[in-house]
Design a protein around this motif. Sequence first.
Motif, mmCIF file in Angstrom:
data_model
loop_
_atom_site.group_PDB
_atom_site.id
_atom_site.type_symbol
_atom_site.label_atom_id
_atom_site.label_comp_id
_atom_site.label_asym_id
_atom_site.label_seq_id
_atom_site.Cartn_x
_atom_site.Cartn_y
_atom_site.Cartn_z
ATOM 1 N N ARG A 3 0.836 -1.206 0.168
ATOM 2 C CA ARG A 3 -0.026 0.067 -0.113
ATOM 3 C C ARG A 3 0.769 1.242 -0.054
ATOM 4 N NH1 ARG A 3 -5.347 1.350 0.708
ATOM 5 N NH2 ARG A 3 -5.723 -0.852 0.639
ATOM 6 N N TYR A 4 0.475 2.314 -0.780
ATOM 7 C CA TYR A 4 1.217 3.464 -1.011
ATOM 8 C C TYR A 4 0.379 4.529 -0.590
ATOM 9 C CZ TYR A 4 4.577 0.796 -3.384
ATOM 10 O OH TYR A 4 5.762 -0.073 -3.772
ATOM 11 N N PHE A 5 0.751 5.715 -0.147
ATOM 12 C CA PHE A 5 0.147 6.740 0.166
ATOM 13 C C PHE A 5 0.654 8.040 -0.717
ATOM 14 C CE2 PHE A 5 0.061 3.808 3.760
ATOM 15 C CZ PHE A 5 -1.336 3.608 4.136
ATOM 16 N N PHE A 6 -0.293 8.861 -0.739
ATOM 17 C CA PHE A 6 -0.090 10.009 -1.833
ATOM 18 C C PHE A 6 -0.365 11.269 -1.045
ATOM 19 C CE2 PHE A 6 -0.951 5.970 -4.052
ATOM 20 C CZ PHE A 6 0.100 6.062 -4.825
ATOM 21 N N HIS A 7 0.613 11.880 -0.694
ATOM 22 C CA HIS A 7 0.416 13.283 0.263
ATOM 23 C C HIS A 7 0.443 14.252 -0.906
ATOM 24 C CE1 HIS A 7 0.419 10.514 3.480
ATOM 25 N NE2 HIS A 7 1.795 10.324 3.567
ATOM 26 N N LEU A 8 -0.167 15.615 -0.554
ATOM 27 C CA LEU A 8 0.210 16.751 -1.332
ATOM 28 C C LEU A 8 0.860 17.710 -0.413
ATOM 29 C CD1 LEU A 8 -0.841 18.113 -3.981
ATOM 30 C CD2 LEU A 8 -2.702 18.960 -2.842
ATOM 31 N N ARG A 9 2.098 18.132 -1.062
ATOM 32 C CA ARG A 9 2.746 18.960 -0.361
ATOM 33 C C ARG A 9 2.972 20.191 -1.171
ATOM 34 N NH1 ARG A 9 6.633 18.074 3.106
ATOM 35 N NH2 ARG A 9 6.832 15.876 3.964
ATOM 36 N N LEU A 10 3.438 21.169 -0.467
ATOM 37 C CA LEU A 10 3.849 22.661 -0.896
ATOM 38 C C LEU A 10 4.891 22.941 0.004
ATOM 39 C CD1 LEU A 10 3.454 25.391 -2.399
ATOM 40 C CD2 LEU A 10 1.977 26.242 -0.319
ATOM 41 N N ALA A 29 4.766 1.451 -10.204
ATOM 42 C CA ALA A 29 3.229 1.544 -10.250
ATOM 43 C C ALA A 29 2.841 2.780 -9.511
ATOM 44 C CB ALA A 29 2.533 0.299 -10.215
ATOM 45 N N ALA A 30 3.296 2.850 -8.428
ATOM 46 C CA ALA A 30 2.896 3.912 -7.560
ATOM 47 C C ALA A 30 3.358 5.262 -7.972
ATOM 48 C CB ALA A 30 3.625 3.695 -5.894
ATOM 49 N N ARG A 31 4.635 5.311 -8.574
ATOM 50 C CA ARG A 31 4.888 6.590 -9.310
ATOM 51 C C ARG A 31 3.918 6.941 -10.538
ATOM 52 N NH1 ARG A 31 10.104 4.631 -8.030
ATOM 53 N NH2 ARG A 31 10.257 3.511 -10.001
ATOM 54 N N GLU A 32 3.614 5.942 -11.194
ATOM 55 C CA GLU A 32 2.583 6.288 -12.380
ATOM 56 C C GLU A 32 1.551 6.773 -11.732
ATOM 57 O OE1 GLU A 32 1.297 6.120 -16.515
ATOM 58 O OE2 GLU A 32 3.291 6.381 -15.370
ATOM 59 N N PHE A 33 0.777 5.972 -10.987
ATOM 60 C CA PHE A 33 -0.269 6.505 -10.141
ATOM 61 C C PHE A 33 -0.510 7.986 -10.078
ATOM 62 C CE2 PHE A 33 -3.427 6.466 -6.687
ATOM 63 C CZ PHE A 33 -4.662 6.037 -7.336
ATOM 64 N N VAL A 59 4.466 7.717 -0.691
ATOM 65 C CA VAL A 59 5.233 7.126 0.551
ATOM 66 C C VAL A 59 4.648 5.628 0.837
ATOM 67 C CG1 VAL A 59 5.443 7.392 2.990
ATOM 68 C CG2 VAL A 59 5.438 9.199 1.546
ATOM 69 N N THR A 60 5.551 4.656 1.075
ATOM 70 C CA THR A 60 5.452 3.505 1.465
ATOM 71 C C THR A 60 4.551 3.121 2.728
ATOM 72 O OG1 THR A 60 7.359 2.998 2.368
ATOM 73 C CG2 THR A 60 7.147 2.457 0.061
ATOM 74 N N SER A 67 8.886 8.738 -4.051
ATOM 75 C CA SER A 67 8.832 9.818 -5.135
ATOM 76 C C SER A 67 8.239 10.995 -4.930
ATOM 77 C CB SER A 67 8.916 9.473 -6.461
ATOM 78 O OG SER A 67 7.601 9.438 -6.717
ATOM 79 N N GLN A 68 8.643 12.314 -5.443
ATOM 80 C CA GLN A 68 7.666 13.418 -5.516
ATOM 81 C C GLN A 68 7.711 13.791 -6.815
ATOM 82 O OE1 GLN A 68 9.401 16.485 -2.925
ATOM 83 N NE2 GLN A 68 9.044 15.487 -0.946
ATOM 84 N N THR A 69 6.331 13.907 -7.313
ATOM 85 C CA THR A 69 6.013 14.201 -8.624
ATOM 86 C C THR A 69 5.440 15.640 -8.824
ATOM 87 O OG1 THR A 69 5.265 11.873 -8.844
ATOM 88 C CG2 THR A 69 4.421 13.300 -10.638
ATOM 89 N N MET A 70 5.985 16.476 -9.455
ATOM 90 C CA MET A 70 5.645 17.975 -9.522
ATOM 91 C C MET A 70 4.442 18.065 -10.392
ATOM 92 S SD MET A 70 7.697 19.588 -7.317
ATOM 93 C CE MET A 70 7.168 20.957 -7.721
#
Length: 80
Positions: A3-10, A29-33, A59-60, A67-70
């Motif tokens: 399971r991966y978590f996708f936090h929004l950062r500024l 696959a998590a980076r692609e998501f 985040v795992t 990773s961080q995706t801009m």
Amino acid sequence: MPRYFFHLRLSSRIVARNGVGHDCPDDAAAREFARLGTGLFVLDPFLPSLFEQYCFEVVTEDGTTVSQTMAGSQTGIPKR
């Protein structure tokens, strides 16, 4: 499946924490998501152009940053 978590950062601040997560087969696959999710935000005409300063942090379960995706920079989608 991990399971991966996708936090929004500024910058260094988390502005939206994902508490549910999403099952992905691996880090790629998590980076692609995250990349696809970022593309949806970039296409939304109601979001301000400042969204380009935000990123999704992947985040795992154990807290390791994958990773961080801009927004707007790695989506392959033209900026408006």
